[in-house]
Design a protein around this motif. Structure first.
Motif, PDB file in Angstrom:
ATOM      1  N   TYR A   1       4.477  16.127  -1.603  1.00 50.14           N
ATOM      2  CA  TYR A   1       4.327  15.100  -0.567  1.00 50.14           C
ATOM      3  C   TYR A   1       3.489  13.945  -1.123  1.00 50.14           C
ATOM      4  O   TYR A   1       2.702  14.142  -2.058  1.00 50.14           O
ATOM      5  CB  TYR A   1       3.648  15.701   0.656  1.00 50.14           C
TER       6      TYR A   1
ATOM      7  N   HIS B   1       0.783  12.646  -0.282  1.00 47.90           N
ATOM      8  CA  HIS B   1      -0.675  12.814  -0.378  1.00 47.90           C
ATOM      9  C   HIS B   1      -1.076  13.633  -1.594  1.00 47.90           C
ATOM     10  O   HIS B   1      -2.247  13.681  -1.941  1.00 47.90           O
ATOM     11  CB  HIS B   1      -1.227  13.437   0.905  1.00 47.90           C
TER      12      HIS B   1
ATOM     13  N   ASP C   1       0.833  -1.192   0.000  1.00 52.59           N
ATOM     14  CA  ASP C   1       0.000   0.000   0.000  1.00 52.59           C
ATOM     15  C   ASP C   1       0.878   1.257   0.000  1.00 52.59           C
ATOM     16  O   ASP C   1       1.405   1.643   1.033  1.00 52.59           O
ATOM     17  CB  ASP C   1      -0.888  -0.022   1.249  1.00 52.59           C
TER      18      ASP C   1
ATOM     19  N   SER D   1       0.457   4.075   2.665  1.00 54.98           N
ATOM     20  CA  SER D   1       1.009   3.999   4.015  1.00 54.98           C
ATOM     21  C   SER D   1       2.501   3.698   4.005  1.00 54.98           C
ATOM     22  O   SER D   1       3.164   3.881   5.005  1.00 54.98           O
ATOM     23  CB  SER D   1       0.265   2.939   4.835  1.00 54.98           C
ATOM     24  N   ALA D   2       3.034   3.263   2.869  1.00 55.08           N
ATOM     25  CA  ALA D   2       4.441   2.890   2.840  1.00 55.08           C
ATOM     26  C   ALA D   2       5.365   4.082   2.603  1.00 55.08           C
ATOM     27  O   ALA D   2       6.560   3.993   2.822  1.00 55.08           O
ATOM     28  CB  ALA D   2       4.692   1.824   1.780  1.00 55.08           C
ATOM     29  N   LEU D   3       4.812   5.201   2.138  1.00 54.30           N
ATOM     30  CA  LEU D   3       5.641   6.399   1.988  1.00 54.30           C
ATOM     31  C   LEU D   3       5.390   7.297   3.195  1.00 54.30           C
ATOM     32  O   LEU D   3       4.269   7.376   3.698  1.00 54.30           O
ATOM     33  CB  LEU D   3       5.276   7.140   0.696  1.00 54.30           C
ATOM     34  N   HIS D   4       6.445   7.958   3.649  1.00 56.27           N
ATOM     35  CA  HIS D   4       6.302   8.787   4.846  1.00 56.27           C
ATOM     36  C   HIS D   4       5.468  10.033   4.532  1.00 56.27           C
ATOM     37  O   HIS D   4       5.810  10.787   3.634  1.00 56.27           O
ATOM     38  CB  HIS D   4       7.676   9.206   5.367  1.00 56.27           C
ATOM     39  N   PRO D   5       4.370  10.230   5.275  1.00 62.19           N
ATOM     40  CA  PRO D   5       3.476  11.337   4.937  1.00 62.19           C
ATOM     41  C   PRO D   5       4.098  12.717   5.141  1.00 62.19           C
ATOM     42  O   PRO D   5       3.621  13.690   4.572  1.00 62.19           O
ATOM     43  CB  PRO D   5       2.291  11.137   5.892  1.00 62.19           C
ATOM     44  N   PHE D   6       5.167  12.811   5.950  1.00 59.29           N
ATOM     45  CA  PHE D   6       5.721  14.129   6.285  1.00 59.29           C
ATOM     46  C   PHE D   6       6.914  14.519   5.417  1.00 59.29           C
ATOM     47  O   PHE D   6       7.420  15.618   5.536  1.00 59.29           O
ATOM     48  CB  PHE D   6       6.178  14.168   7.752  1.00 59.29           C
ATOM     49  N   HIS D   7       7.395  13.587   4.613  1.00 57.76           N
ATOM     50  CA  HIS D   7       8.600  13.889   3.832  1.00 57.76           C
ATOM     51  C   HIS D   7       8.265  13.978   2.343  1.00 57.76           C
ATOM     52  O   HIS D   7       7.441  13.223   1.839  1.00 57.76           O
ATOM     53  CB  HIS D   7       9.670  12.805   4.041  1.00 57.76           C
TER      54      HIS D   7
ATOM     55  N   MET E   1       7.172   4.592  -5.360  1.00 54.69           N
ATOM     56  CA  MET E   1       7.672   3.498  -4.519  1.00 54.69           C
ATOM     57  C   MET E   1       8.637   2.626  -5.330  1.00 54.69           C
ATOM     58  O   MET E   1       9.681   2.191  -4.813  1.00 54.69           O
ATOM     59  CB  MET E   1       6.448   2.692  -4.083  1.00 54.69           C
TER      60      MET E   1
ATOM     61  N   GLN F   1      12.562  11.349  -0.050  1.00 51.44           N
ATOM     62  CA  GLN F   1      12.487   9.961   0.407  1.00 51.44           C
ATOM     63  C   GLN F   1      13.298   9.053  -0.503  1.00 51.44           C
ATOM     64  O   GLN F   1      13.921   8.096  -0.046  1.00 51.44           O
ATOM     65  CB  GLN F   1      11.026   9.484   0.445  1.00 51.44           C
ATOM     66  N   ILE F   2      13.273   9.358  -1.808  1.00 48.02           N
ATOM     67  CA  ILE F   2      14.049   8.546  -2.746  1.00 48.02           C
ATOM     68  C   ILE F   2      15.537   8.877  -2.609  1.00 48.02           C
ATOM     69  O   ILE F   2      16.384   7.987  -2.567  1.00 48.02           O
ATOM     70  CB  ILE F   2      13.551   8.782  -4.188  1.00 48.02           C
TER      71      ILE F   2
END
Lengths: 328, 356
Positions: free
Chosen positions: B169, B171, B116, B119-125, B182, B130-131
């Motif tokens: 982000y 979202h 999913d 939920s697997a990516l950080h919502p705040f970054h 991802m 992240q990559i």
């Protein structure tokens, strides 16, 4: 952003207004008779009671009394007492029924003491509570975790007034390890030193719930899929915990923190009473005893403003932590 | 990386060309001790993933598909998991390896795309950060170089306007875009093995095909091995080369993916295929496998599937109840292995199909 803030401020003002109206109405709905309270018991004649009632303005219709109070808040008002007319400038909170002092002076000289106490306590409970909570969460199931959870539960289960009394009695009064409270007039050093005991006990006691909140929040965060993703990147575990775990775990804590600080600012009643801190909580308690409406109204006004303002601060602060809650 | 100096013991040759074994899982068991007892999530599992090929691991929820692949990246809490057997990733033994070893192989040798992406990516970054973080962790480059690499990766996985998207982000992404991001995160360090854990389950059907195509295309480009964990047999038919069917933590049948789907030889695989709706026979009633999967706390003795197996009567004696079937080549089929006591499973299943 600007419209958001304007909208929030308008909302805040209406909340404060509603609080004032309900306090006013509740005061008169209850079995309150400030004049009776001020009338000396042994020599209270009906004439005297009537005179006092009149001098306090309590003979006027309720609506008029309230309007006058409001007029005082925004443009100031005149008080006639024993033939003299005194002007009370806006924001006029009126004069205390019992001390005849200006409520503004009464409350705003005491409010800073409460603020200092509340903020010192908040500094203690956020650092201690959050640190212990994080430690317990990342050492979950170990003796360290059990020790932290167990001791904070035990500590938190003791009634606060008992703990505060013990601290006031032993380290402060009997052993003289911690100095007693003195007002700011005796110097900044002694003043802050005197705040140490009440702030420490208030902070440490409140920290027990922060330990629990933080531990739960951190554990919940660490079970999230995005923490697994972070681990799967091959970054050090510490980075996973701090950069990915901590900030996310803190976002619910910030909300509780804002509300708790607001609650403390409206009066740390028991602490002030036990340690003799001359704060707003103690003054309000005295006002309730004396049915001193202007002081009660004044402290409700300050309290409502603080709560509403802190809520605004929390919401704005939250949007900086969590990008999903960007204000629009 | 063949250096032993940095704590990684090299036991066999590295995989370099198509068909080489990247991941060799042998007799792997993953057990979670709980208050109620031992949860045997994976028992004696063996499989291999090869460069340039896609291995599908198929089974119901709780059959141990994800648990086994999370063990490859060391994502189980070591204090609360008992892992035995052997996992060799590019020659490095991972069972019992220290966290420092896992930290080195994660993302560089094996990466995972989770189910999913919401939920697997950080919502705040920010997505780009992240990559870039995964790239920075394994490459001595500046932050801006890593962020450029992240943008390249977003471009590679087909995200339009990657420069702008990198600053957004999660979202602000759609579900399909998030899964692409991802995948970009998974491939940023050019791993030899990409584990895709039900990568399309959380996506809507139109996007599912796009994501699978993307994984296939990228596999051709990077030449990596892909493990596709899924319960969706249609996905397997489209994308996989090899297949392992899992039941209650064990492999029960393995072979060439298309052959297994065309002619299953283990009653469980057969049951799974029978339960698929087919487009040709309209209005035919779907046939479900009777019963439900066993509790991993208390596996049935003998063959774990026997309580649900329709064909256990055709096995002479009480082998199904008493003996765990060992891996053996399926009689009459080349390149196929199964765990089943049926003397001639292919014929038994064919006869059954004929009856229907």
């Amino acid at each position: 952003m600007l419209t958001y803030i304007l909208r929030r401020v308008a909302l805040a003002l209406s909340v404060i207004l509603a609080t004032l109206v309900s306090t006013f109405l509740l005061f008169f709905a209850g079995p309150s008779d400030p004049a009776q309270a001020m009338c000396p018991e042994t020599r209270c004649t009906p004439q005297r009671l009537e005179a006092i009632t009149k001098s306090l303005g309590l003979d006027k219709p309720l609506a008029q009394q309230f309007l006058e109070y409001f007029k005082g808040l925004f443009v100031g008002r005149d008080f006639t007492y024993a033939g003299d007319t005194v002007h009370c400038g806006a924001p006029c909170l009126g004069y205390s029924f019992s001390t005849r002092q200006s409520v503004n002076t009464e409350l705003f000289t005491r409010f800073p003491n409460t603020v200092v106490l509340a903020l010192m306590a908040a500094a203690v409970f956020t650092t201690v509570g959050v640190t212990l909570g994080i430690l317990a969460a990342i050492r979950r199931g170990t003796p360290a975790d059990r020790g932290i959870v167990g001791s904070s539960q035990t500590f938190g289960a003791i009634p606060y007034y008992v703990l505060a009394l013990l601290v006031a009695l032993y380290p402060v009064v009997l052993w003289n390890i911690l100095p007693q409270y003195t007002s700011i007039s005796s110097g900044v050093g002694p003043y802050f030193a005197g705040m140490l005991a009440p702030a420490l006990i208030l902070g440490l006691y409140t920290s027990t719930s922060y330990t629990r909140y933080t531990r739960n929040s951190m554990l919940e965060t660490l079970s999230m899929d995005y923490i697994r993703t972070a681990r799967s990147k091959g970054i050090p575990e510490r980075t996973v915990l701090v950069k990915h775990g901590f900030r996310a775990a803190m976002s619910p804590i910030v909300t509780i923190l804002g509300l708790d600080i607001a609650a403390l600012l409206t009066g740390t009643l028991i602490t002030e009473q036990i340690f003799g801190v001359d704060g707003i909580g103690r003054r309000t308690l005295a006002a309730f005893r004396a049915q001193d409406l202007p002081v009660i109204m004044g402290s409700v006004l300050i309290g409502a403003t603080v709560v509403v303002f802190m809520n605004l601060v929390v919401d704005i602060g939250y949007s900086f932590i969590d990008p999903r809650v960007r204000l629009s | 990386m063949t250096a032993t100096a940095n704590g990684i013991a090299t036991q066999s040759a590295e995989a370099t060309s198509v068909g080489d074994v990247v991941l060799d899982v042998d007799d792997l068991s993953v057990v979670f001790p709980t208050e109620e007892g031992l949860v045997k999530a994976v028992s004696n599992l063996s499989y291999q993933a090869r460069l340039g090929r896609t291995l599908a691991i198929v089974g119901e929820s709780g059959s141990g598909k994800s648990v086994s692949s999370m063990a490859v990246l060391g994502l189980h809490n070591p204090k609360r998991t008992q892992i035995t057997g052997s996992i060799k990733l590019d020659g490095i033994e991972l069972v019992g390896a220290p966290q420092s070893t896992f930290q080195k192989i994660r993302s560089t040798k094996a990466a995972m795309v989770f189910q999913d992406p919401q939920s697997a990516l950080h919502p705040f970054h920010k997505v780009g950060k992240q990559i870039a973080e995964a790239y920075l962790a394994h490459n001595k480059v500046s932050r801006s170089v890593a962020e450029k690499r992240a943008i390249e990766m977003l471009d590679l996985v087909g995200i339009p306007n990657p420069k702008r998207r990198a600053l957004q982000y999660p979202h602000e992404f759609s579900g399909g875009m998030r899964q692409r991001a991802m995948i970009a995160l998974g491939l940023v360090n050019d791993p030899k093995l990409l584990i895709a854990d039900e990568p399309t389950t959380a996506l809507d059907v139109t996007v599912q095909a796009q994501i699978l195509d993307l994984v296939n295309d990228l596999q051709k480009e990077f030449g990596s091995a892909v493990i596709l964990i899924t319960h969706d047999l249609a996905v397997v038919a489209e994308t996989a080369d090899d297949i392992v069917v899992m039941y209650a933590g064990r492999g029960v049948e393995k072979g060439d993916a298309k052959e297994v789907l065309a002619q299953p030889s283990m009653p469980y695989t057969y049951g799974l295929l029978q339960s698929l709706p087919s487009h040709s026979e309209d209005l035919a009633e779907l046939k479900a496998i009777q019963g439900s999967p066993p509790s991993l706390l208390n596996l049935p003795p003998g063959c774990s599937f026997h309580p649900r197996c329709e064909f256990k009567d055709q096995v002479p004696g009480d082998a199904c109840w008493t003996q765990l079937p060992e891996w053996r080549p399926t009689p009459g089929l080349a390149n196929r292995q199964l765990r089943c006591h049926l003397p001639d499973p292919v014929r038994t299943l064919q006869e059954d199909e004929g009856v229907r």
